[in-house]
Design a protein around this motif. Structure first.
Motif, mmCIF file in Angstrom:
data_model
loop_
_atom_site.group_PDB
_atom_site.id
_atom_site.type_symbol
_atom_site.label_atom_id
_atom_site.label_comp_id
_atom_site.label_asym_id
_atom_site.label_seq_id
_atom_site.Cartn_x
_atom_site.Cartn_y
_atom_site.Cartn_z
ATOM 1 N N GLY A 12 25.906 -62.569 18.583
ATOM 2 C CA GLY A 12 26.080 -62.466 20.040
ATOM 3 C C GLY A 12 24.881 -63.029 20.767
ATOM 4 O O GLY A 12 23.749 -62.628 20.526
ATOM 5 N N GLY A 13 25.118 -63.973 21.646
ATOM 6 C CA GLY A 13 24.010 -64.558 22.402
ATOM 7 C C GLY A 13 23.607 -65.908 21.861
ATOM 8 O O GLY A 13 23.697 -66.186 20.668
ATOM 9 N N TYR A 40 29.756 -63.988 25.416
ATOM 10 C CA TYR A 40 28.515 -64.278 24.697
ATOM 11 C C TYR A 40 28.123 -65.755 24.790
ATOM 12 O O TYR A 40 26.972 -66.111 24.517
ATOM 13 N N THR A 80 32.769 -63.887 16.316
ATOM 14 C CA THR A 80 31.378 -63.481 16.165
ATOM 15 C C THR A 80 31.029 -63.520 14.679
ATOM 16 O O THR A 80 31.902 -63.511 13.812
ATOM 17 N N ASN A 190 24.895 -53.197 17.850
ATOM 18 C CA ASN A 190 24.765 -54.408 18.668
ATOM 19 C C ASN A 190 23.691 -55.346 18.128
ATOM 20 O O ASN A 190 22.843 -55.848 18.875
ATOM 21 N N ARG A 193 21.823 -58.658 19.819
ATOM 22 C CA ARG A 193 22.125 -58.659 21.253
ATOM 23 C C ARG A 193 21.003 -57.973 22.015
ATOM 24 O O ARG A 193 20.116 -57.343 21.422
ATOM 25 N N THR A 196 20.253 -54.048 21.373
ATOM 26 C CA THR A 196 20.220 -53.623 19.970
ATOM 27 C C THR A 196 19.557 -52.258 19.810
ATOM 28 O O THR A 196 18.534 -51.971 20.434
#
Length: 239
Positions: A12-13, A40, A80, A190, A193, A196
């Motif tokens: 993610g990201g 994301y 993801t 998470n 991300r 987290t």
């Protein structure tokens, strides 16, 4: 000829996306994905034709992506982590005919979480999902049993949901037949991300209340230990 890219975007990201994933998405005029995962992508989705669905819409997303590629549009369907681990690569290849498909790998949650915990996956390991939506629970139990008996480091995906509240406890009870109670366990929510959260504990002291579907757990083998706030599984080098 248009192409269908099956892209693993990492946990993610943008910072955990590969260069290859970013370049593939930039080439595409269409992006298909689970609605939260689309977010994301940040500015990578700007100006794109977006198609998203909710939970359990995987086959619908695949059919949309295939349709758009057949219409002559370069299309990315995103997952993801890695698209080949609990992602869209399998169903796309099963469904696709007469289109050009390219699979783009991504950083899986297990490796992202491992980097945040230290070095817990330095030896043989396996990944097991506790979701029994498509895999019978008795099969999952056998996989946990055999992996624990073989002293694998085990990464647990989908550990708990609103309807599966006790699957993780059942899994841990099986592991405790083969792994010591003080076996290190890392819990990461998470991973990769901005929000987290990580916890380091032991197999006999897991706080089940902090675990949800956004968590992955990494359970060590019988040589795994904790040092200075990191989980380490020795590879066997002479130190």
């Amino acid at each position: 000829m248009s192409k269908l890219y099956v892209v693993g975007i990492g946990p993610g990201g943008r910072k955990n996306m590969t260069i290859r994933a970013v370049e593939a998405i930039k080439k595409c005029s269409v992006i298909v994905g689970y609605a939260p995962y689309i977010e994301y992508l940040g500015d990578l989705k700007k100006g794109k034709e977006i198609y998203s669905t909710g939970m359990r819409g995987e086959i619908e997303r695949c059919n949309i992506a295939i349709k758009k590629a057949k219409e002559g549009k370069d299309t990315a369907i995103i997952s993801t982590g890695d698209s080949g681990l609990y992602g869209m690569a399998g169903p796309i290849l099963e469904l696709a005919e007469r289109i050009d498909v390219e699979i783009i790998p991504g950083i899986v949650a297990a490796f992202s979480a491992a980097s945040e915990l230290g070095a817990p996956i330095m030896h043989d390991y396996c990944s097991i999902s506790l979701s029994d939506l498509m895999t019978p629970w008795d099969v999952i139990e056998k996989r946990i049993e055999y992996a624990s008996c073989g002293d694998f480091v085990i990464t647990i995906y989908n550990p708990k949901s609103k309807t599966r509240t006790d699957h993780l406890k059942k899994a841990v009870d099986i592991m405790l037949k083969y792994k010591g109670p003080k076996t290190p366990v890392g819990i990461v929510k998470n991973s990769g991300r901005a929000d987290t959260e990580k916890y380091i504990t032991t197999l006999d002291d897991i706080d089940y209340d902090i675990v949800d579907m956004m968590c992955v757990l990494i359970i060590g083998n019988n040589n795994t230990y904790i040092k200075d706030g990191f989980i380490i599984t020795p590879r066997g080098y002479e130190i």
